[in-house]
Design an enzyme around this catalytic site. Structure first.
Site, mmCIF file in Angstrom:
data_model
loop_
_atom_site.group_PDB
_atom_site.id
_atom_site.type_symbol
_atom_site.label_atom_id
_atom_site.label_comp_id
_atom_site.label_asym_id
_atom_site.label_seq_id
_atom_site.Cartn_x
_atom_site.Cartn_y
_atom_site.Cartn_z
ATOM 1 N N LYS A 5 49.208 56.920 45.648
ATOM 2 C CA LYS A 5 48.446 57.308 44.469
ATOM 3 C C LYS A 5 48.237 58.833 44.347
ATOM 4 O O LYS A 5 49.155 59.541 43.972
ATOM 5 C CB LYS A 5 47.129 56.522 44.430
ATOM 6 C CG LYS A 5 47.398 54.998 44.297
ATOM 7 C CD LYS A 5 46.170 54.216 43.956
ATOM 8 C CE LYS A 5 46.385 52.716 44.070
ATOM 9 N NZ LYS A 5 46.677 52.026 42.842
ATOM 10 N N TYR A 11 43.778 44.526 48.945
ATOM 11 C CA TYR A 11 45.169 44.448 48.508
ATOM 12 C C TYR A 11 45.935 45.564 49.198
ATOM 13 O O TYR A 11 45.469 46.694 49.266
ATOM 14 C CB TYR A 11 45.245 44.616 46.983
ATOM 15 C CG TYR A 11 46.653 44.665 46.419
ATOM 16 C CD1 TYR A 11 47.481 43.550 46.459
ATOM 17 C CD2 TYR A 11 47.148 45.842 45.848
ATOM 18 C CE1 TYR A 11 48.774 43.594 45.926
ATOM 19 C CE2 TYR A 11 48.434 45.891 45.306
ATOM 20 C CZ TYR A 11 49.236 44.759 45.354
ATOM 21 O OH TYR A 11 50.510 44.807 44.827
ATOM 22 N N ASP A 19 44.186 51.555 55.240
ATOM 23 C CA ASP A 19 44.988 51.664 54.021
ATOM 24 C C ASP A 19 44.210 52.544 53.049
ATOM 25 O O ASP A 19 43.282 52.100 52.380
ATOM 26 C CB ASP A 19 45.258 50.279 53.431
ATOM 27 C CG ASP A 19 46.135 50.370 52.182
ATOM 28 O OD1 ASP A 19 46.380 51.505 51.716
ATOM 29 O OD2 ASP A 19 46.551 49.314 51.673
#
Ligand code: PLP
Length: 431
Positions: free
Chosen positions: A272, A149, A244
């Site tokens: 994050k 994702y 990523d």
């Protein structure tokens, strides 16, 4: 007391109110508990490894806001830094020193990230990195992997067509088929499929985009040679390799997956942990690529709240805490012990469980075979996970409410938290 008052908890009342005014009662779908059933929890506060829900239940938190809180909830150093920043003004829409300090910190930790652009979410970071990759190569194609994702930008909400080299399909209504036409899907850990895509699309491919340790189908490590193979094939074909690391950054190693596996991607996306629990993310990479970004270059990308001083301060405080290697090691060893607790209890009970962990991320897959790809992950027993999830919740442990997600530890998850987790696991696997 009325019957209604007896039945309806404060949490139930909040869920009902939320569902009237917010789709599914949530601001992001997985929070609605669709994958495990039951009533989602409203959380009122957090301290260290623990959170308290709207009914006053205290839970050991292994979600940690889906990864950012590697310092735990409301770490005094992070709170102090954010409070000091907000007291000086919450946003200026102009540059501030904190951005430079965080950029220096990150480029110092990740040598492949020579320059960096701050944005507000991981979605924005990856979307912008893809624009940059296309601009830098003059090509349109993006290779991504099933089960990874990368946020909800249209071009990356693609699912596989019927064969490796067939056109991808929109993964959500509202995504135009034309927008995903240049997004090619391969199975995670399948280098041959990537080779096939390069054989078919060759020099139309701008970038290979990968979670270097997959976390969004549950934790799936790269098979030996997989990331090296991606590095090789991208170099051979003049495409960019984009890691990523929105999730893996500071989670699988203090220097990210690129340090753990010793591979330098061309571009890296972060989020994050680097925002310390505030909305901050970034993309960065080789200087000559980043110099293509406006205003230095012509690849346009902007953001009102980008480099927000409060988020920068919280991120800096978090990374400074992680500068003490003992702190990261604490989070890592807690996750190792927790994975051991799960595997040990499952073995004693004869429950088929494959516990996969890299650093401070782990997933218990209810299956007896290792999970290497999204199709493996989907074959795990979701009903068994849902039962386990609720038994753990009843025992005071908050796991991600989906079988295809990662659990996270923090530097303040301690022995008490581990003992609590151990008791809960023993009870939950006995049901
Ligand atoms: N990339 C990865 C690897 C992620 O795990 C996520 C979110 O979970 C994103 C991108 C999107 O980040 P955000 O939710 O901040 O938009």
């Amino acid at each position: 007391m009325s019957r209604r008052a007896v039945l309806e908890t404060r949490n139930d009342a909040l869920v009902a109110r939320a569902r009237k005014v917010m789709p599914g009662g949530v601001s992001s779908p997985v929070r609605a508990f669709a994958a495990v059933g039951g009533t989602p929890r409203f959380i009122e506060r957090g301290a260290g490894a623990w959170i308290t829900d709207a009914d006053g239940n205290t839970l050991l938190d292994l979600v940690l806001s889906w990864g950012p809180l590697i310092a735990g909830h409301a770490h005094p150093r992070v709170v102090e830094a954010a409070a000091a920043a907000v007291a000086r003004g919450s946003s200026f829409g102009s540059s501030c020193e904190l951005e430079v300090r965080l950029a220096e910190q990150i480029t110092g930790i990740m040598p492949a990230v020579e320059m960096i652009r701050f944005v507000s979410s991981g979605t924005e970071a990856v979307m912008s990195a893809m624009r940059l990759a296309r601009a830098a190569t003059g090509r349109r194609g993006i290779v991504k992997f099933e089960g990874c994702y990368h946020g909800h930008s249209d071009a990356l909400l693609a699912s596989a067509g019927s064969g490796v080299a067939t056109l991808s399909l929109p993964d959500s209504p509202g995504v135009s088929p034309a927008v995903v036409a240049d997004t090619h899907l391969a199975a995670y850990n399948d280098l041959e499929a990537v080779g096939e895509l390069f054989r078919v699309f060759g020099d139309e491919i701008a970038a290979v985009l990968v979670e270097p340790v997959a976390g969004n189908m549950g934790v799936v490590p790269p098979a030996p040679g997989f990331l090296e193979g991606l590095r090789r094939v991208t170099l051979e074909h003049g495409a960019l390799l984009v890691f990523d690391e929105v999730m893996t950054g500071w989670r699988v190693h203090p220097g990210g997956a690129q340090a753990l596996y010793g591979i330098a991607p061309d571009l890296t996306t972060l989020g994050k942990v680097m925002g310390g629990g505030f909305p901050a993310a970034a993309y960065g990479g080789r200087r000559e690529l980043m110099e293509l970004v406006a205003p230095e270059g012509s690849v346009y990308q902007a953001g009102t709240l980008s480099g927000n001083p409060v988020a920068m301060a919280a991120g800096l405080a978090t990374l400074e805490l992680l500068g003490d290697p003992g702190q990261w090691a604490r989070a890592d060893s807690w996750a190792r012990e927790a994975a051991g607790v799960l595997a040990g209890a499952a073995a004693r009970r004869g429950v088929p469980l494959s516990v996969q962990r890299v650093g401070t991320m782990f997933t218990p897959f209810f299956t007896d075979t290792p999970v290497r790809s999204f199709s493996d992950a989907r074959r795990s027993d979701r009903m068994a996970f849902a039962r386990f999830f609720h038994a753990m919740l009843d025992a005071g442990v908050y796991l991600p409410p989906s079988p295809l997600e990662a659990c996270f530890s923090s530097m303040v998850h301690d022995d008490d938290a581990l003992a609590h987790f151990d008791r809960a696991v023993r009870g939950a696997l006995a049901c």
